[in-house]
Design a protein around this motif. Structure first.
Motif, PDB file in Angstrom:
ATOM      1  N   UNK A 151       0.838  -1.196   0.000  1.00  0.00           N
ATOM      2  CA  UNK A 151       0.000   0.000   0.000  1.00  0.00           C
ATOM      3  C   UNK A 151       0.880   1.256   0.000  1.00  0.00           C
ATOM      4  N   UNK A 152       0.277   2.374  -0.371  1.00  0.00           N
ATOM      5  CA  UNK A 152       0.981   3.652  -0.397  1.00  0.00           C
ATOM      6  C   UNK A 152       0.741   4.395   0.915  1.00  0.00           C
ATOM      7  N   UNK A 153       1.755   5.168   1.348  1.00  0.00           N
ATOM      8  CA  UNK A 153       1.502   6.059   2.472  1.00  0.00           C
ATOM      9  C   UNK A 153       2.348   7.316   2.345  1.00  0.00           C
ATOM     10  N   UNK A 154       1.830   8.388   2.915  1.00  0.00           N
ATOM     11  CA  UNK A 154       2.531   9.667   2.957  1.00  0.00           C
ATOM     12  C   UNK A 154       2.272  10.287   4.315  1.00  0.00           C
ATOM     13  N   UNK A 155       3.221  11.102   4.797  1.00  0.00           N
ATOM     14  CA  UNK A 155       3.075  11.741   6.095  1.00  0.00           C
ATOM     15  C   UNK A 155       3.352  13.230   5.978  1.00  0.00           C
ATOM     16  N   UNK A 156       2.628  13.999   6.762  1.00  0.00           N
ATOM     17  CA  UNK A 156       2.848  15.445   6.823  1.00  0.00           C
ATOM     18  C   UNK A 156       2.910  15.881   8.279  1.00  0.00           C
ATOM     19  N   UNK A 157       3.650  16.939   8.531  1.00  0.00           N
ATOM     20  CA  UNK A 157       3.652  17.603   9.837  1.00  0.00           C
ATOM     21  C   UNK A 157       2.825  18.876   9.712  1.00  0.00           C
ATOM     22  N   UNK A 158       1.888  19.064  10.634  1.00  0.00           N
ATOM     23  CA  UNK A 158       0.927  20.161  10.549  1.00  0.00           C
ATOM     24  C   UNK A 158       0.961  20.978  11.840  1.00  0.00           C
ATOM     25  N   UNK A 159       0.866  22.303  11.692  1.00  0.00           N
ATOM     26  CA  UNK A 159       0.762  23.201  12.841  1.00  0.00           C
ATOM     27  C   UNK A 159      -0.709  23.572  13.017  1.00  0.00           C
TER      28      UNK A 159
END
Length: 731
Positions: free
Chosen positions: A148-156
């Motif tokens: 499977x595909x995954x992506x991560x982000x850091x959010x304020x």
């Protein structure tokens, strides 16, 4: 083709239903689950007070289904969010480019600066987010062990809600491509390049012309990635069908006197040059006696066969008619050995033919659509899933799920209005590209004035469109041969933006523009007044829509952007903002101009660009600098270069390049060398080399003695040497 991967839930069609939320109190993780996937995981900070949407509380529109989620805190928090999707997922800007912004494409699976969306191709699910500062954790979409595909982000996230919108069955329901069911079928997304006979010879094409073209393109372009020779209008019998008591298939399976060897001779002759044969067919019926006497064509209430513009008489497309008249010629041509099928006039079949029957009250609108769909299904069923099917022409939603490619523009030719149409329509329809099918802007006439031809072929190659050239072999001088080779094969680029069409912008049809009507038989005439007509309109924006593209390319070991400026209108000299290309504005980039073969230096927030006359283009490689010697460009391919560069490694002061080229040819490769590095050695296998220093770059000229070559360049790091010298002095 069927999906290779079933979803964990076992359900093939993703539902138009909500993602349910779960709060894992042990891990303090907020989860949203949809169709067997935990599609969103949010690590909540300890001790904070969070506010978020629960279960069905987040539906903001039921048809088409949109679910809105949000998250807020009583005080600002930094959180990490993980998205997990099927094995085919892409970063996608959830809107179309505006004036001044680049149209985004991607080759590979990069994550792009500011592109706030992910599209799951196999689930037709769009996820977008708004309302807070964020950044990617990785420079590309990652894969799990399960595929499977995954992506991560850091959010304020603070007291103002950060919003996530989920659009289930996005292309199918939201953009209304009702036949788009990627969980059932996907088109053939391979790069496609070939030679087409239409604009070269039109209906005057002869068997010897096809053989001459096959010999020429096989000799000059096959090694570079050209695959097909496609015979267009002119081989078939003049009347369809030839006899009133015959079948439509007879006109297509029997060649006319200009093709004495028949289909067997054409197929074997093309294959003898190592190329694949393609064929043109048409939905037209021209025999009035056949239309009047039989039951295959639609008749009005008085029993007279109806007619439509371009289509002539209209097949009723019933199962019986298709089985008797249409299936035999598609099956027969496939059995003859053709592997590429261009099905023409189907636009006229539905709009000018079947819809004419609707206007007359003979059938209903839904029946017309069903009959049209049945025609295309018949063609696909007979040629098989391993043959390539191009629907021609016009963006027809009814061909989605059946055609591998769709021609998005009307007929092209070597005139500027026709070439401009290709550039504009490629931009208009780019959100469908390699999602619904491969986009075809029609064949490129390289015999056009060189700058126009360069613009057209560069854009098709970089955007990954269907690349067909269509000129007589004598039109291919050395410069044009070189131009074609630099653009073969086209890339496997996918759109990196999506959204509704701007319907306030006119569909560009060059044949209907006042002052631009041209004689098709004299279509290579120059438009002497082109600059003055377009210069004024370009002053409002430095890069109006259609003129600026950013193709983000990513391999296992390299990432870069190719920025393309295409002067559909005259373009001023300008400072091109890197953020408008989907690049971080605070990084430093090495920039190279492909067609000028010139290094333009290092730039950060903006790149100075030259003025462009109407019809010309500028192609720039924009490479993020990483502090070591690195490859930034090549002469082999307009992508600079995802084609010949198989691998780039940096290992303890050595830059290792594994290259693949055409034996007996030479190519140039440019290496950016930071100030504190100096080239100290070179080893080569499979090629001979010449090295030239140019400003901050090393120009490496490779002559390929073998198809595969390896070059190892050794560099001395002056800063390390200085440190060693200082340490020795201390000792």
């Amino acid at each position: 083709m069927k999906l290779k991967q079933a979803y964990p839930s076992g359900a093939l069609e993703p539902p138009c239903a909500q993602a349910n939320h779960f709060l894992d109190e042990k891990t303090n993780r907020l989860l949203y689950k949809y169709n067997g996937f935990t599609i969103i995981s949010i690590d909540l900070p300890p001790g904070g007070k969070e506010y978020y949407r629960r279960i069905s509380d987040g539906n903001i529109q039921s048809s088409p289904f949109i679910q809105q989620l949000y998250l807020a805190f009583d005080e600002p928090q930094s959180i990490r969010v993980r998205f997990e999707l099927s094995g085919d997922a892409l970063n996608m800007r959830p809107r179309r480019a505006e004036d001044g912004e680049a149209i985004l494409g991607q080759c590979g699976r990069p994550t792009l600066y500011g592109a706030n969306g992910l599209y799951d191709v196999l689930q037709d699910l769009l996820i977008e987010w708004h309302g807070a500062e964020w950044e990617w954790v990785y420079d590309r979409i990652q894969m799990t062990k399960e595929g499977n595909s995954f992506a991560e982000i850091d959010v304020e996230v603070g007291t103002t809600p950060w919003v996530i919108n989920l659009r289930m069955q996005y292309y199918r329901k939201h953009l209304n491509y009702a036949y788009h069911k990627p969980w059932d079928w996907r088109p053939d997304l391979k790069p496609v390049a070939g030679w087409c006979s239409w604009e070269a010879y039109r209906s005057e094409i002869r068997e010897e012309d096809v053989m001459d073209a096959a010999h020429f393109v096989g000799e000059h372009f096959k090694a570079y990635g050209l695959e097909y020779v496609q015979i267009d209008d002119g081989f078939q019998l003049p009347m369809v069908p030839p006899e009133a008591t015959g079948i439509v298939a007879d006109a297509w399976l029997t060649t006319n006197d200009k093709f004495p060897s028949g289909h067997a001779g054409l197929v074997s002759g093309i294959k003898a040059h190592g190329l694949q044969p393609g064929i043109w067919t048409n939905a037209v019926v021209t025999n009035s006696e056949f239309a009047s006497s039989g039951t295959a064509c639609i008749k009005d209430e008085e029993g007279n066969p109806i007619k439509g513009k371009w289509i002539q008489y209209v097949l009723d497309c019933s199962p019986e008619t298709l089985a008797e008249h249409v299936a035999p010629y598609y099956r027969g041509l496939r059995d003859a050995g053709y592997t590429y099928f261009k099905t023409d006039a189907i636009r006229h079949l539905i709009y000018d033919g079947l819809h004419e029957a609707v206007k007359l009250g003979l059938i209903r609108g839904d029946e017309a659509e069903a009959k049209f769909r049945a025609f295309i299904e018949c063609a696909r069923g007979q040629i098989g899933t391993d043959a390539y099917l191009l629907s021609c022409w016009g963006v027809l939603s009814e061909t989605v799920g059946l055609a591998d490619a769709c021609r998005v523009a009307t007929d092209s030719n070597p005139s500027w209005p026709a070439i401009r149409m290709q550039l504009v329509e490629t931009a208009r329809w780019y959100h469908t590209h390699r999602i619904l099918y491969l986009n075809d802007p029609d064949h490129v006439c390289v015999r056009a004035p060189q700058e126009w031809a360069k613009s057209a072929i560069s854009l098709v190659s970089l955007t990954g469109g269907l690349l067909m050239i269509s000129d007589k072999p004598e039109h291919y001088d050395d410069e044009r041969i070189n131009m074609i080779q630099r653009n073969l094969p086209p890339l496997t680029t996918v759109t990196a933006e999506t959204g509704l069409l701007d319907m306030s912008m006119p569909a560009f049809a060059w044949t209907h523009i006042k002052g631009y009507a041209v004689d098709l038989h004299k279509a290579d005439q120059k438009d002497e007044k082109r600059n003055e007509d377009y210069t004024e309109s370009a002053k409002a924006a430095l890069h109006p829509f259609t003129t600026l593209w950013a193709i983000h390319i990513q391999t296992v070991d390299r990432s870069w952007c190719v920025a393309g400026r295409f002067a559909t209108e005259a373009l001023q000299a300008s400072a091109l903002e890197t953020v408008k290309l989907g690049l971080a504005p605070d990084r430093e980039y090495a920039v190279f101009d492909f067609w000028k073969q010139e290094y333009l230096g290092r730039h950060t927030a903006s790149i100075p660009c030259r003025e462009l006359d109407v019809g010309s283009c500028q192609i720039l490689a924009v490479h993020p600098i990483n502090g070591r010697p690195m490859l930034i460009a090549s002469s082999r391919h307009v992508s600079m270069d995802v084609i010949s560069v198989q691998e780039e490694q940096w290992n303890h002061g050595e830059l290792i390049l594994k290259l693949k080229g055409v034996v007996g040819t030479s190519e140039d490769y440019w290496i950016f060398v930071p100030d504190h590095f100096a080239l100290s050695g070179e080893r080569t296998d499979g090629a001979s080399t010449r090295i030239t220093s140019e400003h901050e770059t090393v120009r490496l000229t490779i002559h390929f003695d073998q198809e595969e070559a390896e070059v190892i360049l050794t560099f001395m790091d002056q800063t390390q040497e200085d440190k060693r010298g200082n340490n020795s002095a201390v000792d």
